[in-house]
Write an enzyme that holds these catalytic residues in place. Structure first.
Site, PDB file in Angstrom:
ATOM      1  N   ASP A  10       0.857  -1.205   0.000  1.00 51.24           N
ATOM      2  CA  ASP A  10       0.000   0.000   0.000  1.00 51.24           C
ATOM      3  C   ASP A  10       0.886   1.244   0.000  1.00 51.24           C
ATOM      4  O   ASP A  10       0.866   2.052   0.932  1.00 51.24           O
ATOM      5  CB  ASP A  10      -0.948   0.003   1.213  1.00 51.24           C
ATOM      6  CG  ASP A  10      -0.202   0.054   2.554  1.00 51.24           C
ATOM      7  OD1 ASP A  10      -0.801   0.553   3.540  1.00 51.24           O
ATOM      8  OD2 ASP A  10       0.975  -0.378   2.619  1.00 51.24           O
ATOM      9  N   ASP A  15       6.750   1.219   1.765  1.00 53.33           N
ATOM     10  CA  ASP A  15       6.460   0.210   0.737  1.00 53.33           C
ATOM     11  C   ASP A  15       7.292   0.482  -0.513  1.00 53.33           C
ATOM     12  O   ASP A  15       7.876  -0.418  -1.114  1.00 53.33           O
ATOM     13  CB  ASP A  15       4.991   0.253   0.322  1.00 53.33           C
ATOM     14  CG  ASP A  15       4.017   0.123   1.464  1.00 53.33           C
ATOM     15  OD1 ASP A  15       3.860   1.111   2.214  1.00 53.33           O
ATOM     16  OD2 ASP A  15       3.437  -0.961   1.630  1.00 53.33           O
ATOM     17  N   ASN A  39      -2.513   2.693   3.441  1.00 54.81           N
ATOM     18  CA  ASN A  39      -2.015   4.056   3.687  1.00 54.81           C
ATOM     19  C   ASN A  39      -2.862   5.100   2.961  1.00 54.81           C
ATOM     20  O   ASN A  39      -3.019   6.229   3.438  1.00 54.81           O
ATOM     21  CB  ASN A  39      -0.573   4.179   3.185  1.00 54.81           C
ATOM     22  CG  ASN A  39       0.423   3.574   4.132  1.00 54.81           C
ATOM     23  OD1 ASN A  39       0.323   3.738   5.353  1.00 54.81           O
ATOM     24  ND2 ASN A  39       1.366   2.832   3.588  1.00 54.81           N
ATOM     25  N   THR A 125       3.234  -5.929   2.603  1.00 50.89           N
ATOM     26  CA  THR A 125       3.671  -4.805   3.436  1.00 50.89           C
ATOM     27  C   THR A 125       2.519  -3.831   3.699  1.00 50.89           C
ATOM     28  O   THR A 125       2.747  -2.660   4.033  1.00 50.89           O
ATOM     29  CB  THR A 125       4.838  -4.042   2.765  1.00 50.89           C
ATOM     30  OG1 THR A 125       4.378  -3.512   1.504  1.00 50.89           O
ATOM     31  CG2 THR A 125       6.039  -4.936   2.544  1.00 50.89           C
ATOM     32  N   PHE A 166      -1.032  -0.963  12.378  1.00 49.74           N
ATOM     33  CA  PHE A 166      -1.896  -0.512  11.292  1.00 49.74           C
ATOM     34  C   PHE A 166      -2.259  -1.633  10.307  1.00 49.74           C
ATOM     35  O   PHE A 166      -3.432  -1.821   9.985  1.00 49.74           O
ATOM     36  CB  PHE A 166      -1.222   0.638  10.531  1.00 49.74           C
ATOM     37  CG  PHE A 166      -2.036   1.160   9.384  1.00 49.74           C
ATOM     38  CD1 PHE A 166      -1.881   0.635   8.106  1.00 49.74           C
ATOM     39  CD2 PHE A 166      -2.978   2.170   9.573  1.00 49.74           C
ATOM     40  CE1 PHE A 166      -2.640   1.116   7.038  1.00 49.74           C
ATOM     41  CE2 PHE A 166      -3.728   2.657   8.504  1.00 49.74           C
ATOM     42  CZ  PHE A 166      -3.567   2.129   7.243  1.00 49.74           C
ATOM     43  N   ASN A 167      -1.280  -2.369   9.767  1.00 53.32           N
ATOM     44  CA  ASN A 167      -1.571  -3.349   8.712  1.00 53.32           C
ATOM     45  C   ASN A 167      -2.511  -4.443   9.188  1.00 53.32           C
ATOM     46  O   ASN A 167      -3.332  -4.952   8.425  1.00 53.32           O
ATOM     47  CB  ASN A 167      -0.275  -3.983   8.184  1.00 53.32           C
ATOM     48  CG  ASN A 167       0.519  -3.030   7.306  1.00 53.32           C
ATOM     49  OD1 ASN A 167      -0.030  -2.069   6.775  1.00 53.32           O
ATOM     50  ND2 ASN A 167       1.809  -3.279   7.182  1.00 53.32           N
ATOM     51  N   HIS A 240       9.506   0.848   8.048  1.00 47.26           N
ATOM     52  CA  HIS A 240       8.923  -0.450   8.388  1.00 47.26           C
ATOM     53  C   HIS A 240       9.108  -1.512   7.291  1.00 47.26           C
ATOM     54  O   HIS A 240       9.718  -2.549   7.527  1.00 47.26           O
ATOM     55  CB  HIS A 240       7.413  -0.297   8.624  1.00 47.26           C
ATOM     56  CG  HIS A 240       7.030   0.736   9.643  1.00 47.26           C
ATOM     57  ND1 HIS A 240       7.186   0.576  10.998  1.00 47.26           N
ATOM     58  CD2 HIS A 240       6.466   1.963   9.478  1.00 47.26           C
ATOM     59  CE1 HIS A 240       6.749   1.641  11.631  1.00 47.26           C
ATOM     60  NE2 HIS A 240       6.297   2.503  10.749  1.00 47.26           N
ATOM     61  N   ASP A 241       8.560  -1.262   6.116  1.00 43.80           N
ATOM     62  CA  ASP A 241       8.398  -2.317   5.113  1.00 43.80           C
ATOM     63  C   ASP A 241       9.689  -2.885   4.547  1.00 43.80           C
ATOM     64  O   ASP A 241       9.764  -4.092   4.270  1.00 43.80           O
ATOM     65  CB  ASP A 241       7.506  -1.803   3.970  1.00 43.80           C
ATOM     66  CG  ASP A 241       6.111  -1.464   4.462  1.00 43.80           C
ATOM     67  OD1 ASP A 241       5.462  -0.580   3.876  1.00 43.80           O
ATOM     68  OD2 ASP A 241       5.666  -2.068   5.464  1.00 43.80           O
TER      69      ASP A 241
HETATM   70  O1  RIB Z   1       2.313   0.167  10.717  1.00 45.40           O
HETATM   71  C1  RIB Z   1       3.204   0.407   9.645  1.00 45.40           C
HETATM   72  C2  RIB Z   1       2.675  -0.158   8.376  1.00 45.40           C
HETATM   73  O2  RIB Z   1       1.453   0.485   8.006  1.00 45.40           O
HETATM   74  C3  RIB Z   1       3.621   0.058   7.186  1.00 45.40           C
HETATM   75  O3  RIB Z   1       3.491  -1.011   6.277  1.00 45.40           O
HETATM   76  C4  RIB Z   1       3.093   1.313   6.572  1.00 45.40           C
HETATM   77  O4  RIB Z   1       3.424   1.418   5.179  1.00 45.40           O
HETATM   78  C5  RIB Z   1       1.617   1.128   6.751  1.00 45.40           C
HETATM   79  O5  RIB Z   1       1.150   0.264   5.709  1.00 45.40           O
HETATM   80 CA    CA Z   2       2.854  -0.500   3.983  1.00 44.20          CA
END
Ligand code: RIB
Ligand code: CA
Length: 311
Positions: A10, A15, A39, A125, A166-167, A240-241
């Site tokens: 996303d 990403d 996102n 991701t 979040f994911n 993160h990703d």
């Molecule tokens: O919590 C972080 C994740 O949520 C990452 O993958 C960021 O790109 C969002 O998708």
């Molecule tokens: Ca992401």
């Protein structure tokens, strides 16, 4: 051995960096990129994936996926840290690369059904909506997946609620399907990704590479760092990703602990939590390799190694 992968994402600044790394590294044959709402809206995450591939000259097909979670409407899109476009910062030339006509879920099913058993690695991701939908539509794809290396969850605290990342929170039902599929998951959770902090000094380091990849990285990160500081007061932006791709390139970057992970889908307070049984209290099947530490020096070396591979 070149690893066949599909990146489900996303974009999103982090990403985009994961795509940049996997798209050039010789360890990977990126069969396709599938996009999902997370996102930003599905339209924007798809446009962002196309722009990244076009800018970098990556000849990877992009398939647009699910525009909403499987069951419950997810959290709002993340303008706060990714901007209105979902990838604010870079200024891309006019977009000529087109998304494929096939839906991402159908692409996942078609590609996996044509593969040998355990042939393809999935690198999600973003929210797991596309992958869960594909599993529900065609359960036979499960045996075709080698493993899943994902960014999401945390064995400690969340970033949407105290409990949830979040994911996972964005589609906890989808995460429940995937974590109970029987496919082994390597989980890059917030516990390690929050240590992959992109400080201005990292941007300066990558800017010295002076190619199209480093320019994209610099333009993305300058926005991402500013947005994270304004939103959370942080000096560095958590990348993160790319932890998923970095792990596949060099597993020594991370310390992994095998354990059982359950996804909470019934609790109002803890909805979307990844309950990682690190002390094996339940004695359930160890479906997850949870990243519990990261060597940040090796991580940034791996990111730099990939950026340097571009012209
Ligand atoms: O919590 C972080 C994740 O949520 C990452 O993958 C960021 O790109 C969002 O998708
Ligand atoms: Ca992401």
């Amino acid at each position: 051995m070149v690893r066949k992968v599909i990146i489900d994402c996303d974009p999103g600044h982090d990403d985009a960096t994961a795509i940049m790394m996997a798209g050039i590294h010789p360890d990977f044959d990126v069969l396709g990129i599938t996009t999902v709402k997370g996102n930003q809206t599905i339209e924007k995450t798809t446009t962002n994936a196309l722009n990244v591939c076009q800018w970098l000259g990556l000849d990877i097909p992009v398939y647009e996926g699910m525009s909403e979670p499987m069951v419950i409407a997810g959290p709002p899109t993340e303008e706060r840290v990714h901007g209105q476009s979902g990838l604010d910062g870079p200024h891309f030339p006019s977009l000529t690369k087109k998304k494929e006509s096939m839906h991402a879920v159908q692409y996942l099913i078609q590609t996996l059904m044509q593969a040998d058993d355990h042939e393809i690695t999935l690198i999600p991701t973003g929210p797991l909506t596309n992958i869960a939908m594909a599993m529900r539509l065609e359960p036979r794809i499960i045996s075709k997946v080698k493993e899943i290396i994902m960014m999401g969850g945390s064995y400690e605290n969340g970033n949407v609620t105290p409990a949830a990342e979040f994911n996972i929170y964005a589609d906890a039902e989808a995460a429940y399907v995937v974590f109970n599929s029987g496919i082994h998951i390597t989980m890059m959770g917030l516990d390690v990704t929050r240590k992959a902090l992109c400080f201005p000094s990292v941007v300066d380091r990558m800017e010295k590479i002076n190619n199209k990849a480093s320019k994209l990285f610099v333009d993305m990160m300058r926005f991402f760092i500013k947005a994270q500081h304004e939103t959370y007061g942080w000096e560095g932006a958590p990348l993160h990703d790319p932890c998923t791709v970095a792990y596949l390139i060099n597993p020594d970057v991370f310390k992994i602990k095998e354990c059982h992970t359950d996804i909470e889908i019934r609790s109002e307070q803890s909805y979307g939590r990844t309950n990682c049984d690190l002390f094996n209290l339940t004695d359930k099947v160890k479906n997850t390799g949870v990243a519990i530490d990261i060597n940040t020096e090796k991580f940034w070396d791996t990111v730099e190694q990939c950026l340097k591979m571009y012209d």
